[in-house]
Design a protein around this motif. Sequence first.
Motif, mmCIF file in Angstrom:
data_model
loop_
_atom_site.group_PDB
_atom_site.id
_atom_site.type_symbol
_atom_site.label_atom_id
_atom_site.label_comp_id
_atom_site.label_asym_id
_atom_site.label_seq_id
_atom_site.Cartn_x
_atom_site.Cartn_y
_atom_site.Cartn_z
ATOM 1 N N LYS A 89 0.832 -1.199 0.000
ATOM 2 C CA LYS A 89 0.000 0.000 0.000
ATOM 3 C C LYS A 89 0.868 1.252 0.000
ATOM 4 C CE LYS A 89 -3.616 2.367 2.656
ATOM 5 N NZ LYS A 89 -4.470 2.311 3.865
ATOM 6 N N ILE A 90 0.575 2.183 -0.921
ATOM 7 C CA ILE A 90 1.243 3.478 -0.982
ATOM 8 C C ILE A 90 0.173 4.553 -1.129
ATOM 9 C CG2 ILE A 90 2.771 4.975 -2.319
ATOM 10 C CD1 ILE A 90 4.460 2.638 -3.005
ATOM 11 N N SER A 91 0.190 5.521 -0.224
ATOM 12 C CA SER A 91 -0.806 6.593 -0.247
ATOM 13 C C SER A 91 -0.455 7.627 -1.306
ATOM 14 C CB SER A 91 -0.886 7.261 1.126
ATOM 15 O OG SER A 91 -1.767 8.364 1.089
ATOM 16 N N LEU A 92 -1.471 8.107 -2.011
ATOM 17 C CA LEU A 92 -1.294 9.168 -3.004
ATOM 18 C C LEU A 92 -1.798 10.510 -2.476
ATOM 19 C CD1 LEU A 92 -2.505 7.247 -6.194
ATOM 20 C CD2 LEU A 92 -0.181 7.459 -5.309
ATOM 21 N N ARG A 93 -2.157 10.559 -1.205
ATOM 22 C CA ARG A 93 -2.652 11.806 -0.611
ATOM 23 C C ARG A 93 -1.497 12.782 -0.372
ATOM 24 N NH1 ARG A 93 -5.309 7.679 2.402
ATOM 25 N NH2 ARG A 93 -7.556 7.618 1.992
ATOM 26 N N ALA A 94 -1.846 14.062 -0.292
ATOM 27 C CA ALA A 94 -0.850 15.074 0.049
ATOM 28 C C ALA A 94 -0.481 14.941 1.519
ATOM 29 C CB ALA A 94 -1.387 16.469 -0.247
ATOM 30 N N SER A 95 0.807 14.959 1.788
ATOM 31 C CA SER A 95 1.304 14.816 3.160
ATOM 32 C C SER A 95 2.011 16.091 3.590
ATOM 33 C CB SER A 95 2.269 13.623 3.267
ATOM 34 O OG SER A 95 1.618 12.423 2.919
ATOM 35 N N ASN A 96 1.928 16.377 4.876
ATOM 36 C CA ASN A 96 2.528 17.578 5.443
ATOM 37 C C ASN A 96 3.693 17.180 6.337
ATOM 38 O OD1 ASN A 96 2.406 20.500 5.697
ATOM 39 N ND2 ASN A 96 1.878 20.134 7.828
ATOM 40 N N PHE A 97 4.822 17.865 6.176
ATOM 41 C CA PHE A 97 6.009 17.561 6.968
ATOM 42 C C PHE A 97 6.591 18.852 7.529
ATOM 43 C CE2 PHE A 97 10.756 17.197 6.813
ATOM 44 C CZ PHE A 97 10.888 16.473 7.978
ATOM 45 N N ILE A 117 8.442 23.883 6.294
ATOM 46 C CA ILE A 117 7.165 23.179 6.180
ATOM 47 C C ILE A 117 7.029 22.718 4.733
ATOM 48 C CG2 ILE A 117 4.659 23.371 6.335
ATOM 49 C CD1 ILE A 117 5.048 25.481 8.491
ATOM 50 N N LEU A 118 6.846 21.421 4.555
ATOM 51 C CA LEU A 118 6.822 20.822 3.219
ATOM 52 C C LEU A 118 5.503 20.093 2.999
ATOM 53 C CD1 LEU A 118 8.428 20.018 0.611
ATOM 54 C CD2 LEU A 118 9.139 17.968 1.853
ATOM 55 N N VAL A 119 4.898 20.316 1.833
ATOM 56 C CA VAL A 119 3.703 19.588 1.408
ATOM 57 C C VAL A 119 4.078 18.782 0.166
ATOM 58 C CG1 VAL A 119 1.287 19.754 0.722
ATOM 59 C CG2 VAL A 119 2.256 21.436 2.306
ATOM 60 N N ILE A 185 14.422 21.090 -3.104
ATOM 61 C CA ILE A 185 13.843 19.859 -2.569
ATOM 62 C C ILE A 185 13.285 18.991 -3.689
ATOM 63 C CG2 ILE A 185 12.084 18.921 -1.032
ATOM 64 C CD1 ILE A 185 12.339 21.381 0.678
ATOM 65 N N GLN A 186 12.652 19.622 -4.691
ATOM 66 C CA GLN A 186 12.083 18.864 -5.811
ATOM 67 C C GLN A 186 13.172 18.109 -6.571
ATOM 68 O OE1 GLN A 186 8.560 18.493 -7.052
ATOM 69 N NE2 GLN A 186 9.903 16.834 -7.683
ATOM 70 N N ASP A 187 14.315 18.750 -6.782
ATOM 71 C CA ASP A 187 15.427 18.082 -7.466
ATOM 72 C C ASP A 187 15.916 16.866 -6.686
ATOM 73 O OD1 ASP A 187 15.266 19.986 -9.426
ATOM 74 O OD2 ASP A 187 16.892 21.231 -8.641
ATOM 75 N N ARG A 188 15.881 16.940 -5.375
ATOM 76 C CA ARG A 188 16.351 15.843 -4.556
ATOM 77 C C ARG A 188 15.341 14.698 -4.469
ATOM 78 N NH1 ARG A 188 20.569 17.191 -0.823
ATOM 79 N NH2 ARG A 188 21.380 19.297 -1.189
ATOM 80 N N LEU A 189 14.033 15.029 -4.510
ATOM 81 C CA LEU A 189 12.999 14.011 -4.344
ATOM 82 C C LEU A 189 12.504 13.448 -5.663
ATOM 83 C CD1 LEU A 189 10.815 15.592 -1.503
ATOM 84 C CD2 LEU A 189 12.774 14.062 -1.315
ATOM 85 N N GLY A 193 10.129 9.657 -7.014
ATOM 86 C CA GLY A 193 8.792 9.772 -7.565
ATOM 87 C C GLY A 193 7.867 10.625 -6.724
ATOM 88 N N ILE A 194 8.405 11.678 -6.106
ATOM 89 C CA ILE A 194 7.636 12.526 -5.199
ATOM 90 C C ILE A 194 7.564 13.933 -5.766
ATOM 91 C CG2 ILE A 194 7.627 13.580 -2.904
ATOM 92 C CD1 ILE A 194 8.875 10.990 -1.874
ATOM 93 N N GLU A 195 6.381 14.516 -5.715
ATOM 94 C CA GLU A 195 6.150 15.878 -6.181
ATOM 95 C C GLU A 195 6.024 16.815 -4.980
ATOM 96 O OE1 GLU A 195 2.834 18.508 -8.693
ATOM 97 O OE2 GLU A 195 2.423 16.430 -8.100
ATOM 98 N N VAL A 196 6.746 17.923 -5.034
ATOM 99 C CA VAL A 196 6.682 18.934 -3.980
ATOM 100 C C VAL A 196 5.582 19.926 -4.337
ATOM 101 C CG1 VAL A 196 7.910 20.774 -2.778
ATOM 102 C CG2 VAL A 196 9.114 18.669 -3.405
ATOM 103 N N LEU A 197 4.558 20.007 -3.508
ATOM 104 C CA LEU A 197 3.451 20.930 -3.741
ATOM 105 C C LEU A 197 3.732 22.321 -3.176
ATOM 106 C CD1 LEU A 197 0.476 18.545 -2.886
ATOM 107 C CD2 LEU A 197 1.479 19.015 -5.121
ATOM 108 N N GLU A 198 4.395 22.368 -2.035
ATOM 109 C CA GLU A 198 4.722 23.650 -1.413
ATOM 110 C C GLU A 198 5.862 23.455 -0.434
ATOM 111 O OE1 GLU A 198 2.637 27.235 1.236
ATOM 112 O OE2 GLU A 198 1.585 25.357 0.862
#
Length: 286
Positions: A89-97, A117-119, A185-189, A193-198
Motif C-alpha cells: 500500500k502506498i498513499s497518493l494523498r498530500a502529506s505535510n512535513f 514546512i513541506l507539502v 527539494i524537488q530536485d532531490r525528491l 517519484g515525489i512531487e513537492v506541492l509547497e
Amino acid sequence: MTNEKSITPFNGYVMLFLSLLLLFGGIAAIIRIGSPWYGFSVFAGFVLFFGLVLVNPNSSRVLLLFGKYVGTIKKNGLFWVNPLYTKKKISLRASNFDSERLKVNDKLGNPVMISTILVWRVTDTYKAAFDVDDYKNFVRVQTDAAVRKLASMYPYDNFADEGIEEDITLRSSVNEVSEALEKEIQDRLEMAGIEVLEARIGYLAYAQEIANAMLKRQQATAIVAARHKIVEGAVSMVEMALEELNSKEIVELDEERKAAMVSNLMVVLCSDKDAAPIVNAGTLNH
C-alpha cells in the motif's frame, strides 16, 4: 529502468460472490451429501477470498509476483487479483512535513535556527517503492539537507552599515527563498517519484548565542535611522524659521545670534526629552 504501470484488475464484487458461493456451497454440500470431494470447493473459495483488494480514494496498491513488479492499482474500489500477488500500500494523498529546527550558518557565517514546512505527495509508485529504501524517511533526510544548503546561500539580513547589501535575504525575501527551497527539494525528491506541492520556511531566528547581540545591533540601526530623520527635519525647520524671520523683518540677527538660535533650536528639536525653556525678562544681551 522500469516505469510505473497502472492496471485495472478483475471486478472484486463478482469474485467475492463466487468465493462465498464456493465456500458456503461446498460446506452445505458436504453436510447434505457427505462427500469429501466438495472440500476442494471450500478450499477454492477460501483461496479466492485472499485475492480481493480494496483500494480507497487517493490510495494505491503495488503488486508483486515473487519479486517481479506486475503493476499498480490506482483506481479506487474492490478488485480481485492473483492471490499469490504481494500487495504493498502506498498513499497518493498530500502529506505535510514540519522539519525540526536546525542550527546552520548563513552566507555570512552567522548561526541561525531554521525549519521548513513541506507539502508533498507520491506521483510515481514504482520509484517510491523500489528506487529508495523508505520514501518517507527519504523525504525527511533530503529536506533537512536542502534547508542546510539553502541557508548557506543567503544571509539572514542586510547590513548596510558594513557595506553588505544583498538582493535576497532569508528574512525579507520570503517568496524568492521559498521558490529556491521548493526547487532544491524537488530536485532531490525526483528520484523517489515525489512531487513537492509547497515548501516554505516555518521558523527563522538567530541562534541563542548571538541573538542578544544581533537584537542590540538591530535596535542601534533603528535608532540611528530615526535620529537621521529627526536631524533632517530639524534642519529644515531651523532653515524655515530663519527665512521667515528675515522675510518678515521681525528681528535682525547677526551671525553670532543666528548661531546661538540655531544651536538652541537644534537642541530643542533633537532632544529626547521635552525642553525646559528659560524666560529672559531683560534684553538679548542680558
